[in-house]
Design an enzyme around this catalytic site. Structure first.
Site: not given
Length: 310
Positions: A225, A273
């Protein structure tokens, strides 16, 4: 069985609805409407759902998250503390993560960036051969993703270790467990691959102190993350030369702002991502199977341990 599908944005929503209706013909599948009435849903399938959903739908028996990471869902203040949260398990994502990690490892250890530069300069430049023992890999987080990454790296005969809170015991992968073992894990690692879940304990773990403990010429790969990484600390470590480069797939702000220094840094590779995308067919089958188990009163795997955050 009433199923409510709530996804942030409409991209691909109709295809998800069609897939769930086909997989669960016995169920009533509806979509979240911000100005609609309560539907009396039994199960919610969500991705970044609105907080109002959990206020309106008070009869939910479970909520399925369309992703492996649940940190965003757990932040919603209206999420009932007793509502089971069920995450995706693999569903085709772990092999994508392994591919991504291997690509980043080879990019660093095999000097492919230097070969591309030589091509641009029309220079036939032979670089030293890679000696794998000089590129020990360390994987932070040994859940399904981290374990798959570590096993893939081991297949190519790089020394590889895994660090986790409780240990893993996988053959061929050096095991480091607990906070007391983190420094030793970092000290033997040159390529650090972060596959941790985001929890209060792991937030900001990729920081100045962590980088300083890695072997010189280290390389950092973040597929966890964005909040794991202290961005200014990475820039400082790169400037010092102790960290030679980084491949980053996740960021504190997404999309990454255009003025962000990561974009133009020559030692940083950025992807949007996309290290592991949610695969519709595999995800729908997994969730549909678990919904049927719940309907029969059976237990299911993938239930999130709220105190741990994963």
């Amino acid at each position: 069985m009433r199923i409510l599908l709530a996804m942030n944005g409409d991209a691909g929503l109709s295809r998800w609805i069609e897939a769930f209706r086909k997989a669960l013909p016995e169920a009533e599948v509806s979509t979240w409407q911000a100005d609609g009435p309560a539907l009396g849903a039994d199960v919610a399938i969500v991705w970044h759902p609105p907080a109002e959903l959990f206020v309106r739908e008070t009869g939910l028996r479970a909520v399925f998250n369309l992703g492996a990471g649940v940190d965003g869902l757990l932040k919603i203040p209206t999420l009932p503390s007793t509502l089971p949260v069920i995450r995706l398990e693999d569903a085709g994502m772990t092999v994508q993560m392994a591919e991504y990690a291997l690509h980043a490892l080879w990019e660093a250890s095999r000097s492919f960036a230097s070969y591309r530069q030589a091509q641009g300069e029309h220079e036939w430049r032979m670089l030293p051969v890679t000696r794998r023992h000089e590129w020990p890999v360390g994987v932070l987080g040994m859940g399904k993703v981290g374990a798959r990454v570590a096993q893939a790296v081991a297949e190519f005969e790089y020394p590889v270790a895994g660090w986790s809170r409780g240990g893993h015991g996988l053959p061929g992968i050096e095991d480091f467990a607990g906070a007391q073992a983190l420094d030793a894990f970092l000290a033997r690692t040159r390529v650090l691959i972060n596959a941790l879940p985001l929890t209060p304990d792991t937030r900001d773990i990729l920081n100045r102190d962590t980088f300083a403990k890695l072997l010189p010429g280290a390389y950092v790969v973040n597929v966890g993350r964005g909040e794991h990484l202290v961005e200014e600390d990475l820039l400082a470590a790169l400037a010092s030369g102790h960290v030679a480069g980084a491949t980053l797939d996740v960021f504190r702000t997404e999309p990454l702002p255009q003025e962000h220094p990561f974009w133009s840094h020559p030692a940083i590779t950025i992807t949007p991502h996309t290290a592991a995308r949610t695969l519709r067919t595999e995800s729908v089958k997994q969730i549909a199977d678990k919904i049927r188990q719940l309907a029969k009163g059976e237990s299911v795997s993938g239930v999130v341990d709220r105190p741990r955050g994963y």
